[in-house]
Design a protein around this motif. Structure first.
Motif, mmCIF file in Angstrom:
data_model
loop_
_atom_site.group_PDB
_atom_site.id
_atom_site.type_symbol
_atom_site.label_atom_id
_atom_site.label_comp_id
_atom_site.label_asym_id
_atom_site.label_seq_id
_atom_site.Cartn_x
_atom_site.Cartn_y
_atom_site.Cartn_z
ATOM 1 N N GLU A 163 17.882 33.274 27.164
ATOM 2 C CA GLU A 163 18.040 32.711 28.504
ATOM 3 C C GLU A 163 17.668 31.232 28.550
ATOM 4 O O GLU A 163 18.126 30.500 29.421
ATOM 5 N N SER A 176 16.378 37.905 23.896
ATOM 6 C CA SER A 176 15.716 37.509 25.128
ATOM 7 C C SER A 176 14.222 37.355 24.837
ATOM 8 O O SER A 176 13.694 38.080 24.002
ATOM 9 N N PRO A 177 13.493 36.469 25.452
ATOM 10 C CA PRO A 177 13.929 35.523 26.476
ATOM 11 C C PRO A 177 14.384 34.169 25.940
ATOM 12 O O PRO A 177 14.735 33.321 26.739
ATOM 13 N N VAL A 178 14.373 33.974 24.612
ATOM 14 C CA VAL A 178 14.823 32.668 24.109
ATOM 15 C C VAL A 178 16.313 32.484 24.438
ATOM 16 O O VAL A 178 16.778 31.368 24.661
#
Lengths: 418, 236, 80
Positions: B135, B131-133
C-alpha cells in the motif's frame, strides 16, 4: 476547488519548500521501516496511519506540481491533483498525526513527518478548512498580546487571588510577594498556562528556592503551532520575547507544556536570554541544594511519561529522572530508551480539540495504555499539560487505576520547609 | 540490427550519462541552494561527534538493523555489492592499482556479487508485493527495482558466462577497448562486442542501464546523495 | 447597562481549566440570538484576560465582569 484557490494554496506550499523540506519530499523510498513507529497504526492497524503513507498524501501533491515529472509522467509516482478531496485527505493525515516524531527515529534517512504535516496544516489554514477551535484560540492569544494594557489590571486581580494558595504550599517571610509580576530586572521570567494548577506549585517552588522571578502576562501554549500557521505561531511567540526583553530577564522558563517549550527553545532564535523548561530549573534547585524534598510521600511504583516535544524533540531527558530520584525509591522506566517512548496520543492540537477527538484519541493510544500497564506503576508522572490531560482520559477509558500527576506539583507537595 | 546495437551502445550511452550527470548536478545544486531550515530538526539524546554518527546512520542503517533485521541484511548486501560492481566497472576502463590490493580477476567476487545483488533486488521486489509495504509503494518503486534486476541479470550473465561456463568470446580486453573509446570520445565497437553470441546481453544490459541513468535524477534514487545531509539534520 | 439586563442563558464553567472556558463560551454564544446576553461563570484565572481577547477577535461584547471570591461572572452579548 476553483483555479484561484488552488493557485493560492500552491503558493503556500511553495513557501514551505526550503532545503530540509525538499530533502524530505524527494527522498522517501517507501521501505516500510516506519510501519510500526506510529502509535496510531500500532493501535488501530490502518495503513493510512503509517508515517510514510501520511507523508505520501502531501508528497503526491508535491510530485504533481513541483516536479517536472508531474507534467510528463504523473502516474509514475501516483501524483495527485490538489482538489477538495485531497484537502480531506490532508485533514485526515495531519489531524491524526500528533507530531511526536517517533517515526523520525525509525526512518533510515530521518524524514520528519511532523514537518511534512506542517504543509498539510498550512494548506488547510489557507483553504479555511482547519479546525476552527485552534484558530480561535490562536487569535485570542494574539489579541491578548496586542492589547495587554486593557487586560493587565483584571489579570493582576485574578493572579492576586491565587497567592493565598501559593503561601499554603510555602510560607514566605512577611512582605514577600508570592506571585511577583512585571518585575524589572528579575532573573527569571516564568511563562505558565492560564490555569491555577500551572502557576501555584511552581510559584511555591520558586519562592522556596529564593528565586528572583516574575510571572509572565501571557500563557505559554502556542495554538498557532498546533494549527500549523507560521505567522500566528510567530506572533504568539513574539509576545513573550518582547516581555522578556522589556523586563531584561536572564532566563525564560517555560511551564509544563511541550509545544510551548519546543517553540520557544527552537523557534525564538538567538536571544539575550536562556530558555529552560521548568523541569530543568527544578532539577537545578535540587542539585544546588536550594530546595529539599521529602522522599517519603509516595507509595508504589512511579513511572514517568516523556512528553515528545520536551524529551525526544527538546532534550530534557535527565532532569525529570533526577528529580524523581529525590521523590521516590521506586522509579521504573516506561520505555527502555526514552527516544522510543510512545506518544500519549494527545499532541498536535488533538487534546485542545477536546471531546471532538476523544474517541479517536482513546482508540489510537491503546499502545500507550498497554505500555503504562506493563510498568505496574500506581503513579504516572509527566511534565506536559497535553500529555497530562490525555493520560487522565486514558486512565478513565482503559480503567488503569493510576494517579496521573504533574512533576511540578509533586515537587511542590514534597517541599521541606526549613 | 547493427544500427540498433550501435544506437544503444554509443549515442544512447552518451545521452544517458549526460542526463545523469547534468540532471543530478543541477537538481542537487538547486536543492542545496534553497533556504536552510532555521530551526533545529534534531532528535535527542544527542551523541557526539554528530558528523560521525550521521555517517554511521547513513552507511550502516542502524534503525533498519534494529527494526527489520532481515531487510537490513539484504540492504547491506545490496549496497555493498553495488559498490563492488561499480569498482568492477571502473576496472573495465583500465587497471587501478588501488583496487588490486586484494588481487583478483576483473569483476570482484567470482560472479557471486551479481548473483547476490539479483537476489537482493528480488527480495525487495517481492517484499513490495506484501501488505502493508504494498500500500505504501508507488509505481516508481517497482520500475526502479525491475530495471535494476534486468540490468544486473544481463550484466552478470556476461560475467557468469566467462567465469562459470567457460565462454571466452567476449573478454575484458574487448570491453576495455569499447569503454575507453567512449571515454576518449572516439567511439568504436570492436568486432567481438557486437558479433559474439553474448552481444545481445551486453546490449540489453547497457540499454536498461541507460534507462536507469536517465530516470535516476528524477526518482527516489536521489536518496543516495540526500541521505547524508538528512541524517546530519537528525543528529544536529 | 441596565439593571434588568435580560440573560438568555447561564453557563457554569467553574473548575474548567484553560482553554475549555473559551471553547465552551464560543459554542454557547452561537446558541443564542444576536443581541442576547449570556452569563458565564468561570474560576479559571486566565479567563480574565482570555474572555476580553476572545470577544474582541470574534466581535462580541463583554458588558460587565463581576468578581466574587474565586468566581468571575462575565456578561457577554452576542453581536455577530
Amino acid at each position: 476547488m476553483d483555479p484561484k484557490t488552488r493557485e493560492d494554496l500552491l503558493k503556500l506550499f511553495q513557501g514551505k519548500l526550503n532545503e530540509a523540506m525538499t530533502f524530505y519530499l524527494e527522498t522517501c523510498t517507501r521501505c516500510g521501516v516506519c510501519i510500526e513507529a506510529c502509535h496510531v497504526y500500532a493501535s488501530m492497524g490502518k495503513v493510512r496511519y503509517i508515517a510514510a503513507y501520511r507523508q505520501e498524501i502531501v508528497r503526491r501533491i508535491y510530485k504533481k506540481y513541483f516536479k517536472a515529472r508531474g507534467n510528463v509522467w504523473p502516474s509514475v509516482g501516483d501524483a495527485k491533483e490538489l482538489n477538495d478531496m485531497a484537502l480531506e485527505e490532508l485533514y485526515e493525515a495531519a489531524y491524526s498525526c500528533t507530531g511526536c516524531r517517533r517515526c523520525m527515529v525509525y526512518c533510515p534517512f530521518g524524514i520528519d513527518t511532523q514537518m511534512i504535516m506542517s504543509i498539510a496544516k498550512l494548506l488547510l489554514v489557507g483553504a479555511h478548512s482547519e479546525p476552527e477551535i485552534l484558530t480561535l484560540l490562536a487569535d485570542t492569544s494574539i489579541e491578548k498580546g496586542k492589547s495587554l494594557d486593557i487586560f493587565k489590571e483584571s489579570f493582576l486581580t485574578g493572579i492576586k487571588k491565587l497567592e493565598k494558595d501559593v503561601v499554603k504550599k510555602w510560607k514566605m517571610e512577611a512582605g514577600g510577594t508570592p506571585i511577583p509580576m512585571d518585575v524589572q530586572g528579575a532573573d527569571l521570567l516564568f511563562v505558565a498556562l492560564a490555569g491555577a494548577h500551572s502557576i501555584i506549585p511552581t510559584a511555591a517552588i520558586f519562592n522556596a528556592a529564593g528565586e528572583n522571578w516574575t510571572l509572565s502576562f501571557f500563557e505559554a501554549v502556542n495554538f498557532g503551532a498546533f494549527v500549523g500557521d507560521p505567522g500566528r505561531t510567530q506572533l504568539i511567540l513574539d509576545r513573550i520575547v518582547k516581555e522578556a526583553k522589556r523586563l531584561k530577564v536572564k532566563e525564560v522558563c517555560i511551564c509544563e507544556c511541550g509545544t510551548a517549550f519546543r517553540v520557544m527553545k527552537q523557534l525564538a532564535g538567538k536571544q539575550p536570554f536562556k530558555v529552560s523548561s521548568v523541569t530543568e530549573v527544578h532539577a537545578r534547585y535540587i542539585k544546588e541544594g536550594r530546595i529539599q524534598l521529602d522522599r517519603s510521600l509516595l507509595n508504589g511504583v512511579v513511572t514517568y511519561h516523556d512528553p515528545c516535544q520536551i524529551a525526544r524533540n527538546g532534550d530534557v531527558i535527565d532532569a525529570p529522572r533526577y528529580i524523581l530520584k529525590h521523590l521516590t525509591n521506586h522509579f521504573r522506566e516506561m520505555s527502555p530508551d526514552p527516544k522510543y517512548n510512545w506518544c500519549c496520543g494527545g499532541g498536535g492540537g488533538l487534546v485542545a480539540l477536546g471531546e471532538e477527538t476523544l474517541d479517536f484519541r482513546m482508540k489510537s493510544s491503546k499502545v500507550k495504555a498497554d505500555q503504562i500497564k506493563r510498568t505496574e506503576a500506581t503513579t504516572v508522572v509527566t511534565a506536559c499539560e497535553n500529555c497530562h490531560t490525555q493520560l487522565c482520559n486514558l486512565n478513565d477509558h482503559y480503567q488503569m487505576g493510576v494517579d496521573v500527576k504533574f512533576l511540578s506539583s509533586m515537587v511542590a507537595d514534597a517541599l521541606v520547609q526549613k | 540490427m547493427n544500427t540498433l546495437y550501435y544506437f544503444v551502445l554509443i549515442p544512447m550511452v552518451y545521452f544517458s550519462f549526460t542526463v545523469f550527470f547534468v540532471g543530478t548536478g543541477i537538481r542537487l545544486v538547486k536543492i542545496f541552494r534553497k533556504p536552510k531550515q532555521s530551526t533545529s530538526l534534531q532528535i535527542y539524546p544527542e551523541k557526539r561527534p554528530q558528523w560521525l554518527w550521521a555517517l554511521h546512520d547513513t552507511f550502516l542503517f542502524p534503525s533498519v538493523r534494529k527494526h527489520k533485521p532481515v531487510l537490513w541484511i539484504f540492504l547491506i548486501l545490496f549496497h555493498v555489492c553495488l559498490l563492488l560492481l561499480m569498482i568492477g566497472h571502473l576496472e573495465l576502463f583500465g587497471e587501478f592499482r588501488i583496487f588490486q590490493i586484494i588481487p583478483h580477476e576483473v569483476f570482484l567476487g567470482k560472479g557471486f556479487v551479481g548473483l547476490i545483488l539479483c537476489l537482493a533486488v528480488l527480495f525487495f521486489l517481492f517484499r513490495r508485493f506484501l501488505s502493508p509495504v504494498r500500500e505504501l509503494s508507488v509505481p516508481e518503486d517497482y520500475y526502479l527495482l525491475i530495471l535494476l534486476f534486468l540490468i544486473v541479470l544481463f550484466g552478470s550473465q556476461m560475467d557468469w558466462a566467462r567465469r562459470w561456463y567457460g565462454y571466452e568470446e567476449l573478454l575484458v580486453e574487448d570491453y576495455r577497448t569499447y569503454l575507453l573509446s567512449l571515454l576518449t570520445l572516439k567511439p568504436e565497437l570492436p568486432y567481438n562486442v557486437i558479433n559474439s553470441g553474448h552481444s545481445f546481453m551486453l546490449v540489453l544490459h547497457v540499454f536498461f542501464a541507460n534507462l536507469f541513468l536517465i530516470f535516476f535524477p528524477f526518482s527516489q534514487s536521489m536518496h543516495s546523495f540526500l541521505s547524508l545531509p538528512m541524517n546530519k539534520l537528525r543528529r544536529g | 447597562m441596565s439593571e434588568e439586563m435580560k440573560i438568555a442563558k447561564v453557563m457554569d464553567l467553574k473548575g474548567l481549566p484553560c482553554p475549555m472556558p473559551i471553547l465552551k463560551v464560543n459554542k454557547g454564544i452561537k446558541e443564542v440570538e444576536i443581541g442576547q446576553v449570556i452569563e458565564v461563570w468561570s474560576t479559571d484565572p486566565g479567563s480574565l484576560s482570555d474572555f476580553p481577547s476572545w470577544a474582541r477577535t470574534r466581535g462580541h461584547q463583554i458588558l460587565k465582569t463581576d468578581q466574587n471570591g474565586d468566581v468571575t461572572r462575565f456578561y457577554v452579548q452576542r453581536i455577530v
